[in-house]
Write a protein that holds these residues in place. Structure first.
Motif, short mmCIF file in Angstrom:
data_model
loop_
_atom_site.label_atom_id
_atom_site.label_comp_id
_atom_site.label_asym_id
_atom_site.label_seq_id
_atom_site.Cartn_x
_atom_site.Cartn_y
_atom_site.Cartn_z
N LEU A 30 11.18 -30.69 22.77
CA LEU A 30 11.58 -30.41 24.29
C LEU A 30 13.23 -30.41 24.33
O LEU A 30 13.61 -30.17 25.23
N GLY A 31 13.76 -30.54 22.99
CA GLY A 31 15.12 -30.76 22.90
C GLY A 31 15.80 -32.15 23.12
O GLY A 31 17.02 -32.17 22.61
N TYR A 32 15.11 -33.26 23.15
CA TYR A 32 15.61 -34.61 23.10
C TYR A 32 16.06 -35.21 21.58
O TYR A 32 15.24 -34.77 20.98
N LEU A 33 17.10 -35.62 21.55
CA LEU A 33 17.53 -36.18 20.23
C LEU A 33 16.66 -37.59 20.00
O LEU A 33 16.60 -38.41 20.92
N THR A 34 15.67 -37.37 18.89
CA THR A 34 14.61 -38.51 19.00
C THR A 34 14.78 -39.22 17.73
O THR A 34 14.65 -38.33 16.75
N VAL A 35 14.66 -40.45 17.38
CA VAL A 35 14.38 -40.93 16.42
C VAL A 35 13.31 -42.08 16.55
O VAL A 35 13.17 -42.85 17.40
N LEU A 36 12.32 -41.90 15.20
CA LEU A 36 11.19 -42.96 15.23
C LEU A 36 11.45 -43.71 14.22
O LEU A 36 11.93 -43.65 13.04
N VAL A 37 11.25 -45.06 14.71
CA VAL A 37 11.68 -46.45 13.65
C VAL A 37 10.21 -46.78 13.33
O VAL A 37 9.48 -47.35 14.20
N ASP A 38 9.87 -46.94 12.21
CA ASP A 38 8.80 -47.87 11.61
C ASP A 38 8.93 -49.26 11.41
O ASP A 38 9.83 -49.59 10.63
N ALA A 39 8.58 -49.82 12.36
CA ALA A 39 9.10 -51.36 12.39
C ALA A 39 7.94 -52.20 11.73
O ALA A 39 8.04 -53.72 11.52
N ASP A 40 6.99 -51.95 10.90
CA ASP A 40 6.10 -52.39 10.38
C ASP A 40 6.56 -52.74 8.76
O ASP A 40 5.98 -51.98 7.87
N ALA A 41 7.21 -53.67 8.69
CA ALA A 41 7.83 -53.98 7.26
C ALA A 41 6.74 -54.59 6.28
O ALA A 41 5.86 -55.24 6.70
N GLY A 42 6.91 -53.86 5.19
CA GLY A 42 5.72 -53.98 4.25
C GLY A 42 4.29 -53.26 4.37
O GLY A 42 3.83 -53.19 3.50
N PHE A 43 4.08 -52.58 5.40
CA PHE A 43 2.97 -51.73 5.70
C PHE A 43 3.25 -50.51 6.38
O PHE A 43 2.46 -49.93 6.92
N ARG A 44 4.50 -49.81 6.11
CA ARG A 44 4.73 -48.69 6.77
C ARG A 44 4.17 -47.67 6.36
O ARG A 44 3.35 -47.37 5.47
N ASN A 45 3.40 -46.71 7.50
CA ASN A 45 2.73 -45.56 7.39
C ASN A 45 3.39 -44.33 8.18
O ASN A 45 2.64 -43.27 8.01
N LEU A 46 4.47 -44.72 9.04
CA LEU A 46 4.90 -43.46 10.03
C LEU A 46 5.57 -42.31 9.03
O LEU A 46 5.42 -41.17 9.52
N ASP A 47 6.07 -42.59 7.92
CA ASP A 47 6.68 -41.68 6.92
C ASP A 47 5.52 -40.55 6.46
O ASP A 47 5.71 -39.51 6.53
N ILE A 48 4.55 -41.34 6.28
CA ILE A 48 3.35 -40.54 5.81
C ILE A 48 2.74 -39.59 6.87
O ILE A 48 2.59 -38.16 6.75
N ALA A 49 2.65 -40.06 8.18
CA ALA A 49 2.47 -39.35 9.20
C ALA A 49 3.16 -38.05 9.63
O ALA A 49 2.60 -37.06 10.21
N LEU A 50 4.49 -38.47 9.16
CA LEU A 50 5.39 -37.45 9.44
C LEU A 50 5.78 -36.42 8.31
O LEU A 50 6.57 -35.28 8.54
N GLY A 51 5.08 -36.68 7.20
CA GLY A 51 5.15 -35.85 6.05
C GLY A 51 6.41 -36.02 5.36
O GLY A 51 6.81 -35.14 4.89
N LEU A 52 6.96 -37.27 5.63
CA LEU A 52 8.41 -37.62 4.81
C LEU A 52 8.29 -38.77 3.78
O LEU A 52 9.45 -39.11 3.54
N GLU A 53 7.20 -38.99 3.43
CA GLU A 53 6.98 -40.17 2.40
C GLU A 53 7.84 -39.92 1.22
O GLU A 53 8.32 -40.87 0.40
N SER A 54 8.09 -38.54 0.78
CA SER A 54 8.80 -38.53 -0.55
C SER A 54 10.23 -38.35 -0.08
O SER A 54 11.08 -38.00 -1.02
N SER A 55 10.85 -38.25 1.04
CA SER A 55 12.11 -38.21 1.53
C SER A 55 12.97 -39.46 1.67
O SER A 55 14.04 -39.49 1.95
N ILE A 56 12.20 -40.68 1.46
CA ILE A 56 12.95 -41.80 2.04
C ILE A 56 13.63 -42.23 0.73
O ILE A 56 13.34 -42.45 -0.34
N VAL A 57 14.95 -42.63 1.12
CA VAL A 57 15.81 -43.21 0.19
C VAL A 57 15.90 -44.49 0.61
O VAL A 57 16.25 -45.54 -0.18
N TYR A 58 16.58 -44.89 1.77
CA TYR A 58 16.92 -45.99 2.45
C TYR A 58 16.01 -46.37 3.38
O TYR A 58 15.30 -45.66 4.13
N ASP A 59 15.89 -47.91 4.00
CA ASP A 59 15.27 -48.28 5.02
C ASP A 59 16.01 -49.07 5.94
O ASP A 59 17.52 -49.32 5.58
#
Length: 169
Positions: A30-59
């Motif tokens: 819709l045009g809103y600048l949006t950031v999603l933060v996975d707050a589940d330290a140790g058990f993150r999965n939001l990166d997988i849901a977004l298709g970004l699991e191989s793009s993560i360098v930092y947390d």
């Protein structure tokens, strides 16, 4: 200043991560600048849901510990304009984070984005509080069964003690 919404529940498996990824993608489309933060330290999965699991360098622990700046920890979506992601650490405990640096982290992203959606871990532990103490509003995701609804009610009570009064189920 952007709106920070914690997506929470009392139990795992209710659909928090799916909800967060879909609503975040919709807001960005819709045009809103949006950031999603996975707050589940140790058990993150939001990166997988977004298709970004191989793009993560930092947390976010890299920002909080001063090893990276905000631009370093932000991962841009490959498929949706205006959508960014910040990964949870695989091993750092949020209970070890300095309160001042944690507040600076949330304030930095809230000042830069229209919407900040925090995908909280199930329950009301340290990861939940890491996000809840800085949220402006909340969405509770629950299943339509007794134990899930009871746990959701407990989460609502806890969010109210954090000063959040805009809570939706």
């Amino acid at each position: 200043m952007g709106r920070m919404i914690i997506i929470a529940s009392g139990k795992g498996g209710t659909g928090k991560t799916t909800f967060t990824s879909q609503i975040g993608t919709w807001l960005a489309s819709l045009g809103y600048l949006t950031v999603l933060v996975d707050a589940d330290a140790g058990f993150r999965n939001l990166d997988i849901a977004l298709g970004l699991e191989s793009s993560i360098v930092y947390d976010y622990s890299d920002y909080i510990y001063g090893r990276a700046d905000l631009d370093d920890v932000l991962t841009r979506s490959h498929t949706t304009e205006n959508l960014y992601f910040i990964a949870a650490p695989q091993s750092a405990a949020t209970s070890d984070f300095d309160t001042e640096r944690t507040t600076a982290f949330w304030d930095s992203i809230k000042s830069r984005f229209d919407f900040v959606l925090a995908d909280a871990p199930a329950g009301m532990g340290d990861g939940f509080m890491f996000a809840a103490e800085h949220a402006d509003e909340a969405v509770i995701v629950s299943l339509a069964e007794g134990s899930s609804l009871r746990d959701a009610d407990r989460v609502i009570e806890r969010l109210e003690t954090c000063g959040i009064d805009d809570i939706r189920l």
